[in-house]
Design a protein around this motif. Structure first.
Motif, mmCIF file in Angstrom:
data_model
loop_
_atom_site.group_PDB
_atom_site.id
_atom_site.type_symbol
_atom_site.label_atom_id
_atom_site.label_comp_id
_atom_site.label_asym_id
_atom_site.label_seq_id
_atom_site.Cartn_x
_atom_site.Cartn_y
_atom_site.Cartn_z
ATOM 1 N N ASP A 1 -104.052 125.659 44.120
ATOM 2 C CA ASP A 1 -103.776 124.257 44.438
ATOM 3 C C ASP A 1 -103.845 123.390 43.180
ATOM 4 O O ASP A 1 -103.061 122.455 43.012
ATOM 5 C CB ASP A 1 -104.707 123.720 45.519
ATOM 6 N N PHE A 2 -104.733 123.740 42.279
ATOM 7 C CA PHE A 2 -104.836 122.981 41.045
ATOM 8 C C PHE A 2 -103.649 123.280 40.126
ATOM 9 O O PHE A 2 -103.087 122.381 39.513
ATOM 10 C CB PHE A 2 -106.155 123.273 40.331
ATOM 11 N N ILE A 3 -103.257 124.538 40.043
ATOM 12 C CA ILE A 3 -102.111 124.904 39.207
ATOM 13 C C ILE A 3 -100.851 124.203 39.709
ATOM 14 O O ILE A 3 -100.030 123.747 38.918
ATOM 15 C CB ILE A 3 -101.927 126.435 39.150
ATOM 16 N N VAL A 4 -100.692 124.093 41.018
ATOM 17 C CA VAL A 4 -99.534 123.407 41.587
ATOM 18 C C VAL A 4 -99.497 121.967 41.091
ATOM 19 O O VAL A 4 -98.459 121.469 40.642
ATOM 20 C CB VAL A 4 -99.559 123.448 43.132
ATOM 21 N N ARG A 5 -100.643 121.273 41.150
ATOM 22 C CA ARG A 5 -100.686 119.874 40.691
ATOM 23 C C ARG A 5 -100.431 119.775 39.197
ATOM 24 O O ARG A 5 -99.691 118.910 38.730
ATOM 25 C CB ARG A 5 -102.028 119.234 41.048
ATOM 26 N N LEU A 6 -101.058 120.646 38.429
ATOM 27 C CA LEU A 6 -100.894 120.615 36.976
ATOM 28 C C LEU A 6 -99.445 120.912 36.594
ATOM 29 O O LEU A 6 -98.842 120.187 35.800
ATOM 30 C CB LEU A 6 -101.828 121.642 36.333
ATOM 31 N N ALA A 7 -98.872 121.937 37.181
ATOM 32 C CA ALA A 7 -97.490 122.311 36.866
ATOM 33 C C ALA A 7 -96.515 121.200 37.240
ATOM 34 O O ALA A 7 -95.511 120.993 36.557
ATOM 35 C CB ALA A 7 -97.125 123.607 37.588
ATOM 36 N N SER A 8 -96.824 120.465 38.279
ATOM 37 C CA SER A 8 -95.889 119.423 38.738
ATOM 38 C C SER A 8 -95.815 118.225 37.793
ATOM 39 O O SER A 8 -94.822 117.502 37.800
ATOM 40 C CB SER A 8 -96.261 118.950 40.147
ATOM 41 N N VAL A 9 -96.836 118.015 36.958
ATOM 42 C CA VAL A 9 -96.818 116.862 36.053
ATOM 43 C C VAL A 9 -96.295 117.206 34.657
ATOM 44 O O VAL A 9 -96.032 116.313 33.867
ATOM 45 C CB VAL A 9 -98.207 116.188 35.922
ATOM 46 N N MET A 10 -96.138 118.492 34.372
ATOM 47 C CA MET A 10 -95.635 118.887 33.055
ATOM 48 C C MET A 10 -94.167 118.528 32.915
ATOM 49 O O MET A 10 -93.397 118.630 33.862
ATOM 50 C CB MET A 10 -95.803 120.389 32.854
ATOM 51 N N HIS A 11 -93.780 118.108 31.723
ATOM 52 C CA HIS A 11 -92.386 117.786 31.425
ATOM 53 C C HIS A 11 -91.662 119.031 30.952
ATOM 54 O O HIS A 11 -92.227 119.828 30.202
ATOM 55 C CB HIS A 11 -92.295 116.725 30.323
ATOM 56 N N GLU A 12 -90.407 119.189 31.362
ATOM 57 C CA GLU A 12 -89.575 120.280 30.857
ATOM 58 C C GLU A 12 -88.762 119.770 29.672
ATOM 59 O O GLU A 12 -88.192 118.691 29.732
ATOM 60 C CB GLU A 12 -88.621 120.789 31.941
ATOM 61 N N LEU A 13 -88.753 120.544 28.599
ATOM 62 C CA LEU A 13 -88.018 120.185 27.390
ATOM 63 C C LEU A 13 -87.144 121.350 26.958
ATOM 64 O O LEU A 13 -87.512 122.510 27.163
ATOM 65 C CB LEU A 13 -88.987 119.847 26.254
ATOM 66 N N GLN A 14 -86.021 121.047 26.331
ATOM 67 C CA GLN A 14 -85.146 122.069 25.763
ATOM 68 C C GLN A 14 -84.766 121.652 24.345
ATOM 69 O O GLN A 14 -84.488 120.471 24.104
ATOM 70 C CB GLN A 14 -83.871 122.205 26.600
ATOM 71 N N GLN B 1 -101.970 115.139 26.303
ATOM 72 C CA GLN B 1 -103.420 114.994 26.221
ATOM 73 C C GLN B 1 -103.955 114.277 27.459
ATOM 74 O O GLN B 1 -104.953 114.699 28.031
ATOM 75 C CB GLN B 1 -103.776 114.221 24.954
ATOM 76 N N GLU B 2 -103.293 113.224 27.875
ATOM 77 C CA GLU B 2 -103.740 112.472 29.048
ATOM 78 C C GLU B 2 -103.718 113.346 30.308
ATOM 79 O O GLU B 2 -104.669 113.339 31.085
ATOM 80 C CB GLU B 2 -102.848 111.247 29.245
ATOM 81 N N ALA C 1 -106.843 116.559 34.130
ATOM 82 C CA ALA C 1 -107.075 117.848 34.766
ATOM 83 C C ALA C 1 -108.516 118.319 34.567
ATOM 84 O O ALA C 1 -109.163 118.796 35.501
ATOM 85 C CB ALA C 1 -106.107 118.891 34.212
ATOM 86 N N ILE C 2 -109.029 118.150 33.365
ATOM 87 C CA ILE C 2 -110.406 118.566 33.073
ATOM 88 C C ILE C 2 -111.397 117.725 33.864
ATOM 89 O O ILE C 2 -112.407 118.242 34.369
ATOM 90 C CB ILE C 2 -110.680 118.488 31.551
ATOM 91 N N GLU C 3 -111.106 116.452 34.004
ATOM 92 C CA GLU C 3 -111.984 115.578 34.794
ATOM 93 C C GLU C 3 -112.020 116.019 36.256
ATOM 94 O O GLU C 3 -113.068 116.034 36.883
ATOM 95 C CB GLU C 3 -111.499 114.137 34.688
ATOM 96 N N GLU C 4 -110.855 116.400 36.760
ATOM 97 C CA GLU C 4 -110.771 116.825 38.160
ATOM 98 C C GLU C 4 -111.349 118.218 38.373
ATOM 99 O O GLU C 4 -112.067 118.466 39.328
ATOM 100 C CB GLU C 4 -109.303 116.809 38.602
ATOM 101 N N ILE C 5 -111.028 119.141 37.466
ATOM 102 C CA ILE C 5 -111.464 120.536 37.584
ATOM 103 C C ILE C 5 -112.054 120.971 36.245
ATOM 104 O O ILE C 5 -111.334 121.413 35.349
ATOM 105 C CB ILE C 5 -110.288 121.477 37.938
ATOM 106 N N PRO C 6 -113.373 120.846 36.074
ATOM 107 C CA PRO C 6 -113.991 121.185 34.783
ATOM 108 C C PRO C 6 -113.761 122.629 34.330
ATOM 109 O O PRO C 6 -113.839 122.911 33.141
ATOM 110 C CB PRO C 6 -115.477 120.920 35.035
ATOM 111 N N GLU C 7 -113.426 123.533 35.260
ATOM 112 C CA GLU C 7 -113.174 124.922 34.860
ATOM 113 C C GLU C 7 -112.013 125.034 33.877
ATOM 114 O O GLU C 7 -111.914 126.006 33.146
ATOM 115 C CB GLU C 7 -112.864 125.803 36.079
#
Length: 145
Positions: A23-36, A107-108, A113-119
């Protein structure tokens, strides 16, 4: 462009995110930008301020200082993490060796992500420690010869 499922499966394989909950990976992956970027494109230069790390979806880059190649980084690996954590200028330049696709994590986004899931921080520390150990082993081998 990656589908949501492809993005999740890809990010899950990246060493610093491997041990996180889906569930955390889903949230993290959804905010990443795709670049080419095309081949021979300089993503960033030594000395520039950095606020992102990059995960290679496809292609290969070289990490270099001037004309001296330090490393090649390929699909499924990441680079740029040092500047995200220490807010110092980039220690090297990175240039694409072929057309590349990336996921960018700012970085933001990472700090949120670290604040939400310290692991996340523990996984990153573990992975960075592995890299330092490998560099130490490489240096020991060089000095032994």
């Amino acid at each position: 462009m990656l589908t949501s499922v492809d993005r999740l499966l890809f990010v899950r394989q990246v060493p610093i995110f491997k041990e996180l909950r889906d569930d955390f990976i889903v949230r993290l992956a959804s905010v990443m930008h795709e670049l080419q970027f095309p081949a021979n494109y300089t993503i960033f230069r030594q000395g520039e301020q950095g606020r992102s790390l990059y995960i290679i979806v496809s292609g290969k880059v070289k990490v270099h200082i001037g004309d001296k190649k330090l490393a090649e980084v390929e699909e499924g690996k990441y680079f740029g993490e040092m500047a995200v954590f220490d807010t110092q200028p980039r220690s090297a330049s990175v240039t694409t060796l072929e057309p590349c696709e990336f996921l960018e994590l700012t970085q933001e986004q990472l700090y949120d992500a670290i604040e939400e899931i310290p692991e996340v921080a523990v996984n990153i520390i573990r992975e960075l420690s592995r890299l330092v150990r490998k560099l130490n082993d490489d240096m020991t081998a060089i000095l032994s010869n």
